[in-house]
Design a protein around this motif. Structure first.
Motif, mmCIF file in Angstrom:
data_model
loop_
_atom_site.group_PDB
_atom_site.id
_atom_site.type_symbol
_atom_site.label_atom_id
_atom_site.label_comp_id
_atom_site.label_asym_id
_atom_site.label_seq_id
_atom_site.Cartn_x
_atom_site.Cartn_y
_atom_site.Cartn_z
ATOM 1 N N ALA A 136 -58.491 34.995 -45.315
ATOM 2 C CA ALA A 136 -58.930 35.080 -43.922
ATOM 3 C C ALA A 136 -59.782 33.850 -43.668
ATOM 4 C CB ALA A 136 -59.743 36.353 -43.686
ATOM 5 N N SER A 137 -60.106 33.591 -42.417
ATOM 6 C CA SER A 137 -60.831 32.340 -42.134
ATOM 7 C C SER A 137 -62.254 32.372 -42.699
ATOM 8 C CB SER A 137 -60.855 32.031 -40.634
ATOM 9 O OG SER A 137 -60.990 33.220 -39.897
ATOM 10 N N ASP A 138 -62.882 33.545 -42.681
ATOM 11 C CA ASP A 138 -64.238 33.623 -43.231
ATOM 12 C C ASP A 138 -64.176 34.281 -44.615
ATOM 13 O OD1 ASP A 138 -66.854 33.976 -43.857
ATOM 14 O OD2 ASP A 138 -67.440 34.810 -41.903
ATOM 15 N N THR A 139 -64.000 33.448 -45.650
ATOM 16 C CA THR A 139 -63.780 33.971 -46.997
ATOM 17 C C THR A 139 -64.961 34.790 -47.501
ATOM 18 O OG1 THR A 139 -62.572 31.948 -47.372
ATOM 19 C CG2 THR A 139 -63.011 33.299 -49.300
ATOM 20 N N TRP A 140 -66.150 34.290 -47.226
ATOM 21 C CA TRP A 140 -67.340 34.945 -47.770
ATOM 22 C C TRP A 140 -67.464 36.375 -47.220
ATOM 23 C CZ3 TRP A 140 -71.956 36.841 -45.693
ATOM 24 C CH2 TRP A 140 -72.930 37.156 -46.648
ATOM 25 N N ARG A 141 -67.243 36.521 -45.906
ATOM 26 C CA ARG A 141 -67.323 37.853 -45.291
ATOM 27 C C ARG A 141 -66.197 38.740 -45.799
ATOM 28 N NH1 ARG A 141 -66.660 38.641 -39.203
ATOM 29 N NH2 ARG A 141 -66.252 40.822 -39.708
ATOM 30 N N LEU A 142 -65.052 38.086 -46.060
ATOM 31 C CA LEU A 142 -63.893 38.836 -46.535
ATOM 32 C C LEU A 142 -64.173 39.476 -47.901
ATOM 33 C CD1 LEU A 142 -60.931 39.534 -45.839
ATOM 34 C CD2 LEU A 142 -60.258 37.536 -47.167
ATOM 35 N N ILE A 143 -64.809 38.689 -48.782
ATOM 36 C CA ILE A 143 -65.157 39.232 -50.109
ATOM 37 C C ILE A 143 -66.052 40.454 -49.940
ATOM 38 C CG2 ILE A 143 -66.499 38.832 -52.216
ATOM 39 C CD1 ILE A 143 -65.663 35.998 -52.227
ATOM 40 N N GLY A 185 -58.942 30.356 -56.085
ATOM 41 C CA GLY A 185 -58.519 29.295 -55.176
ATOM 42 C C GLY A 185 -58.852 29.669 -53.755
ATOM 43 N N GLU A 186 -57.871 29.472 -52.843
ATOM 44 C CA GLU A 186 -58.160 29.801 -51.445
ATOM 45 C C GLU A 186 -57.925 31.283 -51.154
ATOM 46 O OE1 GLU A 186 -55.357 27.853 -48.860
ATOM 47 O OE2 GLU A 186 -53.885 27.691 -50.480
ATOM 48 N N PHE A 187 -57.344 31.980 -52.128
ATOM 49 C CA PHE A 187 -57.080 33.418 -51.935
ATOM 50 C C PHE A 187 -58.120 34.268 -52.643
ATOM 51 C CE2 PHE A 187 -52.933 31.655 -51.014
ATOM 52 C CZ PHE A 187 -52.482 32.464 -49.982
ATOM 53 N N ILE A 222 -58.721 43.269 -39.359
ATOM 54 C CA ILE A 222 -58.635 42.658 -38.026
ATOM 55 C C ILE A 222 -59.526 43.428 -37.056
ATOM 56 C CG2 ILE A 222 -57.090 42.222 -36.068
ATOM 57 C CD1 ILE A 222 -54.901 41.639 -38.241
ATOM 58 N N THR A 223 -59.530 44.757 -37.201
ATOM 59 C CA THR A 223 -60.407 45.566 -36.343
ATOM 60 C C THR A 223 -61.864 45.182 -36.556
ATOM 61 O OG1 THR A 223 -58.894 47.299 -37.064
ATOM 62 C CG2 THR A 223 -60.644 47.927 -35.506
ATOM 63 N N GLU A 224 -62.183 44.853 -37.830
ATOM 64 C CA GLU A 224 -63.575 44.497 -38.118
ATOM 65 C C GLU A 224 -63.923 43.096 -37.645
ATOM 66 O OE1 GLU A 224 -64.940 45.355 -42.177
ATOM 67 O OE2 GLU A 224 -63.507 47.010 -42.165
ATOM 68 N N GLY A 225 -62.954 42.396 -37.079
ATOM 69 C CA GLY A 225 -63.270 41.104 -36.483
ATOM 70 C C GLY A 225 -62.835 39.901 -37.302
ATOM 71 N N HIS A 226 -62.064 40.117 -38.374
ATOM 72 C CA HIS A 226 -61.576 38.978 -39.157
ATOM 73 C C HIS A 226 -60.419 38.301 -38.443
ATOM 74 C CE1 HIS A 226 -63.822 39.252 -42.901
ATOM 75 N NE2 HIS A 226 -63.823 40.568 -42.712
ATOM 76 N N THR A 227 -60.367 37.012 -38.578
ATOM 77 C CA THR A 227 -59.238 36.280 -37.996
ATOM 78 C C THR A 227 -58.443 35.629 -39.115
ATOM 79 O OG1 THR A 227 -60.709 34.399 -37.717
ATOM 80 C CG2 THR A 227 -60.329 35.783 -35.777
ATOM 81 N N GLY A 228 -57.198 35.351 -38.843
ATOM 82 C CA GLY A 228 -56.338 34.642 -39.807
ATOM 83 C C GLY A 228 -56.074 35.443 -41.050
#
Lengths: 304, 371
Positions: free
Chosen positions: A231-238, A254-256, A273-279
């Protein structure tokens, strides 16, 4: 005769047990990797095999010789490269090499074929004090010094730690060439990507071996499905994935993000996506040795 | 043997590549000898004296003249009581001589007069010397008066005897001849104990011992290879220091210099053993330096180099019997100033051999255990 045989070795320093019942063998001409994080007990194992430390329990044999009784004979036959750079920083490259040749009662010239590939890379700097070499050069010199007496077994303790990626790659190419000469090599590394370059690896954690096999077999046996998320914001995604119900592990690759979970990836994507993640995107991932290691590590921690 | 040779080769290469090593070997001894030998001075000259003369007569003039011409005293001021005392308090004067009023009259009439001597005793040994000098000069003056004045005729003089001194082995009491051999001992000691210990610990500190231990090098190869260079350098240093001593201070060589070197050779084995022992207890060069310093400062201060062992309390004297530095200082002075030979030093040499064997046995035993 197996060049390296380790049987039920245990060693503790006070209350800390550095090694717990470790057993494995390294076959002739095999490049054997000890893979594990810092503090896993790798260096202690090397020091026992190099006859520097006595084990509390168990036995170990190098070239069929007992590391306790025949330590003197073993010292003549092995090449040992300690984890910490241990050459004379105030002596030049050439002087270091010559010193380590002479104390084995031989000369650099007599064994030049052994070290040629490696030494030629540092030869332009042969008059430079060893302390003034770059990290990669230092390791090449250390390997040359460990090889100059024609050892029949090589112990390399974290030879590529603190070395730039190019030198690391060169270093491993050299190890491959040494293996072709039929010299068994025991090498440790904290880098998972280097594991795939070994014939067989042992995964070590908290002083215990978790699995010994070829790198491909280890990965194949790993049954759990791994998903790669981005996702675009990796840190939040983790952060969000780790908090997501059903996610067992999640770490950056890597990037994943490699995620092991009991959930439907499509649903996870929608929730993200509902939580606001993009990409947000996902795909099935090929489990790497890192995934296996992480899973095994988690399993071991849960047991203890 | 070949292994030891290769280690020695490496050691000398490293020692002479070390930028601080050559100055330590060549500059330090010269500086120490020149500075210390001149500064550690036991003779006291130019003591400043205040004279309070309430009499002002002929005799008091003569007494003053005799004091000031002795070379030990320098007149700071001739003033009244209060001003003189202030000079003593402010450290401008080291002592005050007060000549009372009617000094000459009392001397002539009663045959007896008193003078007062006040000495600043902040520095005890200086005060003692100052009082001693002044007393002997006044006493001398006193005798002359009695001869000149009371017994006009030499034959009528009350019977008395004169004393004359001669200082054996150092006739002019040249303290440099006394100090320089001792300072050479300190130099040799520093190299023997400090540098050797640090040199061994260095291998531990930078981790090279780890690599060396996985070679056919045996422990005794390693120990000999590490210590022998400093044994050689320290003996060279002793020779160099003796040459400087001869050239600069015209140091006497009464006895055979061979005895000095023989003793030094054994003494150094003791010091190298101390260095080795300390290196087995310590992990870094810094630790080793502090521990060595602790032992050496005691050994050196209690060696009789600065203060005579005979003036120490009895328990301290007993401790010095275990102080190798004290033996070397003593033997060095005996051989160089007195010309002592085998008969005189063999006891000390024997004790030194015992120290050498004992200390090295402990050091090697401990070394085997640790590494």
């Amino acid at each position: 005769m197996q060049p390296i045989v380790v049987q039920h070795i245990s060693k503790s320093y006070g209350k800390v047990s550095a090694l717990r019942d470790v057993s494995f063998t390294v076959g002739p001409g095999e490049l054997f990797g000890l893979i594990g994080p810092d503090g896993a007990g790798k260096s202690t194992l090397f020091r026992i095999l190099a006859t520097l430390v006595l084990a509390d329990k168990g036995q170990a044999f190098v070239n069929g010789k007992d590391v306790v009784k025949d330590y003197r004979a073993i010292r003549r036959e092995v090449g040992y490269m300690p984890g910490r750079f241990s050459l004379y920083q105030d002596l030049t490259v050439e002087e270091n090499l010559r010193f380590f040749a002479t104390i084995f009662n031989t000369t650099v010239n007599a064994n030049y074929d052994m070290i040629r590939d490696i030494y030629e890379q540092i030869a332009p700097f042969k008059d430079r004090p060893a302390g003034k070499l770059s990290g990669g050069m230092k390791q090449k010199l250390a390997l040359s010094c460990a090889l100059v007496h024609r050892p029949s077994v090589l112990f390399l303790d974290e030879p590529t730690t603190g070395v730039d990626p190019v030198s690391r790659k060169e270093f491993w190419e050299m190890l491959q060439r040494l293996r072709q000469r039929g010299i068994p090599i025991l090498v440790s590394t904290p880098y998972m990507d280097e594991a795939t370059l070994c014939d067989r690896v042992a995964l070590i954690q908290n002083g215990a071996l978790m699995r010994i096999d070829t790198p491909t077999a280890i990965v194949e046996q790993f049954s759990t499905k791994v998903w790669a998320f981005r996702a675009s914001d990796t840190w939040r995604l983790i952060r969000d994935l780790r908090a997501y119900p059903g996610v067992e592990s999640c770490f950056a690759f890597g990037e994943f993000l490699h995620v092991v979970m009991n959930a439907d990836p499509e649903k996870v994507k929608q929730d993200l996506i509902t939580e606001g993640h993009t990409g947000v995107a996902y795909q099935p991932a090929n489990a790497g040795i890192e995934d296996v290691f992480m899973a095994l590590m988690r399993a071991q921690t849960e047991i203890s | 043997m070949r292994t030891i040779f290769f280690i020695l080769q490496k050691e000398f290469l490293q020692i002479f590549r070390n930028k601080s090593m050559l100055p330590i070997i060549f500059v330090v001894p010269v500086v120490q000898l020149l500075v210390l030998a001149f500064a550690a001075n036991y003779e006291i000259r130019n003591l400043s004296i205040d004279i309070v003369d309430h009499d002002g007569g002929n005799w008091s003039q003569q007494l003053k003249g005799k004091l000031l011409s002795s070379g030990y005293f320098q007149l700071y001021a001739q003033t009244g009581d209060n001003a003189a005392f202030e000079d003593l308090e402010t450290n401008k004067a080291d002592l005050i001589l007060t000549i009372p009023p009617h000094f000459e009259r009392d001397l002539v009439r009663d045959g007896e007069a008193k003078v007062q001597l006040l000495v600043n005793a902040i520095n005890g040994s200086k005060a003692g010397l100052a009082a001693g000098y002044a007393q002997s000069i006044i006493g001398d003056f006193n005798r002359r008066i009695r001869l000149d004045w009371l017994a006009l005729d030499e034959d009528d003089a009350p019977s008395h005897f004169d004393m004359s001194f001669r200082y054996w082995f150092n006739p002019r009491l040249n303290y440099k001849h006394f100090m320089v051999p001792g300072i050479l001992v300190v130099l040799v000691t520093l190299i023997g104990a400090f540098l050797s210990g640090m040199n061994i610990v260095k291998e531990k500190e930078i981790g090279t011992i780890e690599q060396l231990n996985v070679t056919p090098i045996r422990k005794h190869h390693f120990i000999i290879g590490k210590l022998l260079p400093f044994w050689i350098i320290a003996l060279f240093e002793l020779a160099f220091g003796l040459v400087v001593g001869k050239l600069v201070f015209n140091l006497p060589f009464e006895g055979s210099i061979g005895w000095v070197f023989l003793f030094a050779a054994v003494y150094l084995v003791v010091m190298l053993g101390l260095g080795l022992l300390i290196s087995t207890f310590t992990e870094t060069q810094q630790q080793s330096m502090f521990v060595t310093w602790f032992f050496l400062i005691i050994c050196i201060l209690m060696s009789g180099l600065f203060t005579p062992i005979e003036s120490m309390p009895e328990w301290a004297q007993r401790i010095t019997q275990f102080n190798p530095v004290a033996y070397f200082v003593k033997v060095m002075r005996m051989v160089m100033l007195k010309g002592s030979g085998w008969e005189d030093i063999r006891m000390d040499l024997g004790i030194m051999v015992v120290f050498a064997v004992g200390l090295n046995a402990v050091a090697i035993w401990n070394y085997r255990k640790t590494v």
